[in-house]
Design a protein around this motif. Sequence first.
Motif, PDB file in Angstrom:
ATOM      1  N   ASP A  29       0.838  -1.193   0.000  1.00 21.37           N
ATOM      2  CA  ASP A  29       0.000   0.000   0.000  1.00 21.37           C
ATOM      3  C   ASP A  29       0.877   1.249   0.000  1.00 21.37           C
ATOM      4  O   ASP A  29       1.751   1.394   0.853  1.00 21.37           O
ATOM      5  CB  ASP A  29      -0.905  -0.011   1.234  1.00 21.37           C
ATOM      6  CG  ASP A  29      -2.115   0.874   1.073  1.00 21.37           C
ATOM      7  OD1 ASP A  29      -2.643   0.958  -0.044  1.00 21.37           O
ATOM      8  OD2 ASP A  29      -2.533   1.472   2.076  1.00 21.37           O
ATOM      9  N   PRO A  30       0.672   2.150  -0.954  1.00 20.28           N
ATOM     10  CA  PRO A  30       1.511   3.351  -1.019  1.00 20.28           C
ATOM     11  C   PRO A  30       1.246   4.298   0.139  1.00 20.28           C
ATOM     12  O   PRO A  30       0.140   4.384   0.654  1.00 20.28           O
ATOM     13  CB  PRO A  30       1.113   3.994  -2.343  1.00 20.28           C
ATOM     14  CG  PRO A  30      -0.242   3.460  -2.641  1.00 20.28           C
ATOM     15  CD  PRO A  30      -0.324   2.103  -2.003  1.00 20.28           C
ATOM     16  N   LYS A  58       1.549   7.472  -8.013  1.00 16.23           N
ATOM     17  CA  LYS A  58       2.603   7.376  -7.001  1.00 16.23           C
ATOM     18  C   LYS A  58       3.951   7.577  -7.671  1.00 16.23           C
ATOM     19  O   LYS A  58       4.378   6.762  -8.492  1.00 16.23           O
ATOM     20  CB  LYS A  58       2.563   5.997  -6.344  1.00 16.23           C
ATOM     21  CG  LYS A  58       3.700   5.734  -5.396  1.00 16.23           C
ATOM     22  CD  LYS A  58       3.714   4.276  -4.967  1.00 16.23           C
ATOM     23  CE  LYS A  58       5.008   3.975  -4.236  1.00 16.23           C
ATOM     24  NZ  LYS A  58       5.205   2.543  -4.045  1.00 16.23           N
ATOM     25  N   GLU A  67       3.784   5.098 -10.686  1.00 13.17           N
ATOM     26  CA  GLU A  67       2.832   3.997 -10.721  1.00 13.17           C
ATOM     27  C   GLU A  67       1.412   4.530 -10.591  1.00 13.17           C
ATOM     28  O   GLU A  67       1.150   5.427  -9.792  1.00 13.17           O
ATOM     29  CB  GLU A  67       3.070   3.036  -9.563  1.00 13.17           C
ATOM     30  CG  GLU A  67       4.314   2.207  -9.685  1.00 13.17           C
ATOM     31  CD  GLU A  67       4.452   1.261  -8.505  1.00 13.17           C
ATOM     32  OE1 GLU A  67       3.544   0.439  -8.280  1.00 13.17           O
ATOM     33  OE2 GLU A  67       5.475   1.382  -7.805  1.00 13.17           O
ATOM     34  N   LYS A  69      -2.141   3.818  -9.173  1.00 13.38           N
ATOM     35  CA  LYS A  69      -2.610   3.030  -8.038  1.00 13.38           C
ATOM     36  C   LYS A  69      -4.081   3.323  -7.752  1.00 13.38           C
ATOM     37  O   LYS A  69      -4.562   4.425  -7.971  1.00 13.38           O
ATOM     38  CB  LYS A  69      -1.809   3.382  -6.771  1.00 13.38           C
ATOM     39  CG  LYS A  69      -0.301   3.254  -6.875  1.00 13.38           C
ATOM     40  CD  LYS A  69       0.176   1.857  -7.120  1.00 13.38           C
ATOM     41  CE  LYS A  69      -0.022   0.961  -5.933  1.00 13.38           C
ATOM     42  NZ  LYS A  69       0.459  -0.417  -6.182  1.00 13.38           N
ATOM     43  N   ARG A  70      -4.769   2.321  -7.228  1.00 12.44           N
ATOM     44  CA  ARG A  70      -6.096   2.470  -6.628  1.00 12.44           C
ATOM     45  C   ARG A  70      -7.150   3.092  -7.556  1.00 12.44           C
ATOM     46  O   ARG A  70      -7.896   3.983  -7.162  1.00 12.44           O
ATOM     47  CB  ARG A  70      -6.013   3.262  -5.332  1.00 12.44           C
ATOM     48  CG  ARG A  70      -4.978   2.751  -4.329  1.00 12.44           C
ATOM     49  CD  ARG A  70      -5.216   1.296  -4.021  1.00 12.44           C
ATOM     50  NE  ARG A  70      -4.365   0.803  -2.951  1.00 12.44           N
ATOM     51  CZ  ARG A  70      -3.572  -0.271  -3.056  1.00 12.44           C
ATOM     52  NH1 ARG A  70      -3.501  -0.927  -4.192  1.00 12.44           N
ATOM     53  NH2 ARG A  70      -2.858  -0.670  -2.034  1.00 12.44           N
ATOM     54  N   LEU A 104       1.734  -0.011 -13.775  1.00 13.40           N
ATOM     55  CA  LEU A 104       0.621  -0.393 -12.922  1.00 13.40           C
ATOM     56  C   LEU A 104       0.594  -1.895 -12.787  1.00 13.40           C
ATOM     57  O   LEU A 104       1.111  -2.623 -13.629  1.00 13.40           O
ATOM     58  CB  LEU A 104      -0.723   0.148 -13.417  1.00 13.40           C
ATOM     59  CG  LEU A 104      -1.347  -0.330 -14.725  1.00 13.40           C
ATOM     60  CD1 LEU A 104      -2.037  -1.668 -14.571  1.00 13.40           C
ATOM     61  CD2 LEU A 104      -2.355   0.696 -15.194  1.00 13.40           C
ATOM     62  N   THR A 106      -2.186  -5.141 -11.524  1.00 13.14           N
ATOM     63  CA  THR A 106      -3.594  -5.448 -11.304  1.00 13.14           C
ATOM     64  C   THR A 106      -3.753  -6.952 -11.163  1.00 13.14           C
ATOM     65  O   THR A 106      -2.792  -7.709 -11.295  1.00 13.14           O
ATOM     66  CB  THR A 106      -4.483  -4.868 -12.426  1.00 13.14           C
ATOM     67  OG1 THR A 106      -5.857  -4.952 -12.032  1.00 13.14           O
ATOM     68  CG2 THR A 106      -4.279  -5.598 -13.744  1.00 13.14           C
ATOM     69  N   ASP A 131       4.266  -7.507  -4.389  1.00 12.29           N
ATOM     70  CA  ASP A 131       2.921  -7.464  -3.819  1.00 12.29           C
ATOM     71  C   ASP A 131       2.253  -8.822  -4.074  1.00 12.29           C
ATOM     72  O   ASP A 131       2.326  -9.347  -5.183  1.00 12.29           O
ATOM     73  CB  ASP A 131       2.121  -6.335  -4.480  1.00 12.29           C
ATOM     74  CG  ASP A 131       0.828  -6.032  -3.768  1.00 12.29           C
ATOM     75  OD1 ASP A 131       0.014  -6.967  -3.566  1.00 12.29           O
ATOM     76  OD2 ASP A 131       0.596  -4.866  -3.416  1.00 12.29           O
TER      77      ASP A 131
END
Length: 142
Positions: A29-30, A58, A67, A69-70, A104, A106, A131
């Motif tokens: 998690d960033p 990020k 990157e 993210k989310r 990214l 996923t 991750d």
Amino acid sequence: PAALHCLGQYYGELARRFARGFDVSLSCDPEAADMMPPRGVFLVAVAEDMPIGCAGLKGRPDGTSAEVKRVWVAPSARGLGLARRMMDRIEDCARAQGRARLLLDTNSALREAVALYRRLGWTAIARFNDDPYPDLFFEKRL
């Protein structure tokens, strides 16, 4: 509060959609500061005072890449092109920060996201992090 709402909804959706669930404490998690200017950005889409989507950028230490993210859109707002618009805005922010490459990760369970990234010109690449949740990795040169 709007960003936290979106992230909570996003994490809940991942927990429902991933075969093994989702625990954010196990994810890479960033840090929030990594998704705030000048290192990055965090976008929140709002309609009628309700947060309905988010996407983060990020910054990476090399200064030339970042990157995504989310990326999340509320089920009630899907099909309206919001994710594409947020991705376009993320790219604009990355260019303004001097980023030349976006990355990214996923999970293949997120079929709609994978299809979107491919439509937007993202290219599959080798794994770039440890991750435990993603199984697909992409890049886009700006």
